[in-house]
Design an enzyme around this catalytic site. Structure first.
Site, mmCIF file in Angstrom:
data_model
loop_
_atom_site.group_PDB
_atom_site.id
_atom_site.type_symbol
_atom_site.label_atom_id
_atom_site.label_comp_id
_atom_site.label_asym_id
_atom_site.label_seq_id
_atom_site.Cartn_x
_atom_site.Cartn_y
_atom_site.Cartn_z
ATOM 1 N NE ARG A 238 35.789 32.101 38.498
ATOM 2 C CZ ARG A 238 35.735 33.267 37.598
ATOM 3 N NH1 ARG A 238 34.920 33.071 36.637
ATOM 4 N NH2 ARG A 238 36.470 34.482 38.124
ATOM 5 C CD GLU A 267 38.354 27.175 34.465
ATOM 6 O OE1 GLU A 267 39.031 28.239 34.214
ATOM 7 O OE2 GLU A 267 37.325 27.329 34.346
ATOM 8 C CG HIS A 286 37.655 30.978 32.413
ATOM 9 N ND1 HIS A 286 37.699 30.593 33.697
ATOM 10 C CD2 HIS A 286 36.927 32.279 32.331
ATOM 11 C CE1 HIS A 286 37.015 31.348 34.357
ATOM 12 N NE2 HIS A 286 36.718 32.469 33.633
HETATM 13 C C1 GLV Z 1 36.316 35.902 34.197
HETATM 14 O O1 GLV Z 1 36.075 34.553 34.649
HETATM 15 C C2 GLV Z 1 36.199 36.719 35.360
HETATM 16 O O2 GLV Z 1 35.886 36.453 36.446
HETATM 17 O O3 GLV Z 1 36.740 37.997 34.887
#
Ligand code: GLV
Length: 320
Positions: A238, A267, A286
């Protein structure tokens, strides 16, 4: 009476079909646009269950509006987008989707490590821009991966899967974690070290820890200052775990060599973000778990968790 649910993004048909077998389904029908907050605030008023993504902030106010809400199923392993304390207080179950995305996310993490170390995006852009005049000895040279030291911060499922991949490259493996894992240490030949040693000695530092109050800004100016000038930082966890301003300064000033980032503090990351202006950053939107199979598995698992909760059972992946 069939429970009512709201789904915050258009999902694959197979998932909607499964949910429709059990529930009255309403869904935000757009694929590339998140549900506006005012729409979500209305939709939540009468539903028993919510199927959401990491793009939705599920805060205390929203939870208070959902007076019938029994369960929130997040289609992600991370759930920092949900106020867990408030949900627990209001007796609302929260579930996530661990396990099914482990290997896919480890694949992407290792791919990002390699792409950053070997300047693959920069090299490809160079070629496409017509800048290539000839092959030359030191042109676009990067860092070796084979035999290098990898430091994993957060040795959960994905961290372990990453370590397995790194073994194939004869990497020397370090990890730092809240708790030690002696079995895994033996099995993977990975060594537990203090955070400072990991940062000082690793050629690659991979951040794979959950995002919590304790891990916010876990890598800041002081940590980056410990790293080698040839080191590469990879973050597929993150954005908020790494301080972006400090990272920008460290990359610009040559304090560290490069960074591969799949996640950002805010994001979607905007194209004018300072980190995106640096050639030694490989930036992705991501996509850690983004294989077709895995995203479908995540959606189906999130659907099953939701159904379990609405049928009065304890869902497999409850987090509170
Ligand atoms: C993606 O970042 C998730 O947490 O699944």
């Amino acid at each position: 009476m069939r429970p009512k649910i709201y789904i915050t993004r258009k999902l694959p048909d197979a998932v909607v079909t499964r949910l429709t077998e059990v529930c009255e389904v309403r869904m935000w029908e757009k694929e590339e646009e998140p549900v506006p907050r005012d729409v979500l605030e209305k939709e939540i008023l009468d539903v028993d269950g919510l199927f959401c993504l990491l793009t939705e902030t599920i805060d205390e106010h929203l939870l208070t509006l959902g007076t019938n809400l029994k369960i929130i199923s997040n289609m992600a392993v991370g759930y920092n987008n949900i106020d867990i304390a408030a949900a627990t207080e209001q007796k609302i179950m929260v579930t996530n989707t661990p396990g099914v995305l482990t290997e896919t996310t480890a694949d992407l993490t290792f791919a990002l490590l390699m792409a950053t170390a070997r300047r693959m995006v920069e090299a490809s852009d160079y070629l496409r821009a017509g800048s290539l005049k000839t092959w030359s000895p030191m042109q676009l040279t990067g860092q070796d991966i084979y035999g290098a030291t990898l430091g994993i911060i957060g040795l959960g499922r994905i961290g372990e899967a990453l370590a397995k991949r790194a073994r194939g490259f004869d990497m020397n493996l370090y990890y730092h974690n809240r708790s030690r894992k002696p079995e895994v240490e033996k099995q993977l030949g990975i060594q537990y070290v203090e955070k400072e040693k990991l940062l000082r000695e690793s050629d690659f530092v991979c951040v794979l820890t959950p995002y919590t109050k304790e891990t916010e800004n876990y890598i800041g100016a002081a940590e980056l200052a410990l790293m080698k000038p040839t080191a590469v930082l990879i973050n597929t966890a993150r954005g908020g775990i790494v301080n972006e301003e400090a990272l920008y300064q460290a990359l610009k000033g040559g304090q560290i060599w490069g960074a591969g980032l799949d996640v950002f503090e805010k994001e979607p990351v905007q194209t004018d973000h300072p980190l995106l202006s640096l050639p030694n950053v490989v930036a992705l939107p991501h996509i850690g778990s983004a294989s077709k199979n895995t995203r479908l598995k995540m959606a189906l698992l999130a659907a099953e968790n939701l159904i379990q909760g609405l049928q009065g059972n304890t869902p497999k992946n409850i987090v509170n």
